[in-house]
Design a protein around this motif. Sequence first.
Motif, short mmCIF file in Angstrom:
data_model
loop_
_atom_site.label_atom_id
_atom_site.label_comp_id
_atom_site.label_asym_id
_atom_site.label_seq_id
_atom_site.Cartn_x
_atom_site.Cartn_y
_atom_site.Cartn_z
N PRO A 64 0.82 -1.22 0.00
CA PRO A 64 0.00 0.00 0.00
C PRO A 64 0.86 1.27 0.00
O PRO A 64 0.35 2.35 -0.26
N HIS A 65 2.15 1.12 0.27
CA HIS A 65 3.04 2.29 0.27
C HIS A 65 3.55 2.63 -1.12
O HIS A 65 4.30 3.58 -1.29
N TYR A 102 11.98 -7.83 1.70
CA TYR A 102 11.56 -7.48 3.06
C TYR A 102 12.68 -6.78 3.83
O TYR A 102 13.86 -7.00 3.57
N HIS A 103 12.26 -5.94 4.76
CA HIS A 103 13.17 -5.32 5.73
C HIS A 103 13.49 -6.44 6.72
O HIS A 103 12.59 -6.95 7.37
N SER A 104 14.75 -6.83 6.80
CA SER A 104 15.04 -8.07 7.53
C SER A 104 15.05 -7.88 9.04
O SER A 104 15.49 -6.85 9.56
N CYS A 137 7.08 -6.99 -3.10
CA CYS A 137 8.02 -6.00 -2.59
C CYS A 137 7.35 -5.29 -1.41
O CYS A 137 6.49 -4.43 -1.63
N PHE A 138 7.69 -5.69 -0.21
CA PHE A 138 7.09 -5.16 1.03
C PHE A 138 5.57 -5.34 1.03
O PHE A 138 4.85 -4.56 1.65
N GLY A 139 5.08 -6.36 0.33
CA GLY A 139 3.63 -6.56 0.26
C GLY A 139 3.12 -7.49 1.36
O GLY A 139 2.20 -7.16 2.10
N MET A 140 3.75 -8.67 1.48
CA MET A 140 3.18 -9.72 2.32
C MET A 140 3.12 -9.35 3.80
O MET A 140 2.28 -9.85 4.55
N MET A 141 3.99 -8.45 4.22
CA MET A 141 3.97 -8.01 5.62
C MET A 141 2.62 -7.39 6.01
O MET A 141 2.30 -7.32 7.19
#
Length: 383
Positions: A103-104, A162-164, A132-136
């Motif tokens: 959503p970002h 992901y941001h690890s 890309c930063f979606g599944m979180m």
Amino acid sequence: MTDHACRACRSRSGHLVLDLGEQPACDYFPAAGDPGPDPEYPLEMWLCARCGLAQLVADPTVPAEPRGAEPAALVAQAADAVGRAADAGLLRAGSTVTEYGSPHGGSWLGLLAERGLIPAAPGGPADVIIDCFGMMHAADQGAALAERAARLSDTGVLLLQYHSLNAIIRGGQWNALRHAHYAYYSTTALTGLLATNGLHPSAAWHFDLYGGTVLLAAGRQAPRTGAGRESVDALLADDVKVGVTDPDVVGGLGRDAIAGADGLRAWLVAQHKQRRVVLGYGAASRAVALLRRAGIEKSLLPAVADASPAKVGLRMPGTDIPVVSPAELGARKPDAVLLFLADLRAEVRAAYPEVEGHGGHWVDADSLSGWQGSDSGGLKQHA
Ligand SMILES: [Zn+2]
């Protein structure tokens, strides 16, 4: 032990590793004139003892977040990541692609279209799946990964960025925890969750974005050797070194939260006593928990500037601090600008030369963790 069930493996065995108390929804910015109080919700991180996934506990209904301006750092990283995956032969022209977006913002589809990839039919199988930063953002992590795995063609590649958790722990980035971000992946936990869906990592790349971002490629075949395998093994070995599944280690984020908030407050109080003008920059969600946790009001930080016109005229959630236009950086001639987004340092220094032109300094908010006031206001090291 809580009554929380793991969002991925459903186990109830785990540990509460970070408790930030009641926090406002970090993406809901009220109008500057709205007196509040803003609704607040518990903000806690739990570490699953079975699958190792670090995750958000509470699931409040928080207001939808506005899509902000895409920082140049994110755009540049996307191009870098797509280039590396292409060099590894994972992005062939004619392959079908689908994307689970964030959503970002930050879609890679434009970059992939330029390389000749074709959009997959909605809901249908795809040769390349981008996340890309979606599944979180998925409350049900087990279902989210299963859906992606089911859509992947037999020889396809799932690219997860992901941001690890490794970087979050190393950097003491406790304020990465936020509402609507349900999972905080270590490469270790993700590898296990992929395996339960018949997928195996085949290559990994590390980026400096957010202090440590990983792009992991996974498919149905598990490579036993080669450069890709070695890159994954290196990340897994580093996870062991850091202790990403150890609740005592991950629980260190709670100590980092105290040091971060205390240091920020002590520094701002010291600036205030010396009559230095300090403004913030970056009305980002990650600034919200920090300001709230430190109990900062506009008496200590009169305004936060932000480049997004949609945020100007609003205030930081849970505080009385208004969001102002970057033009104020020139008008108010601050002695210091507290930067809440370290990734933007080069970008903002170039965009607002008037700050340093007036003798001001950019100060990374993260660098003030544990600050106790032994020098001239923490400014020298940033000069
Ligand atoms: Zn689990």
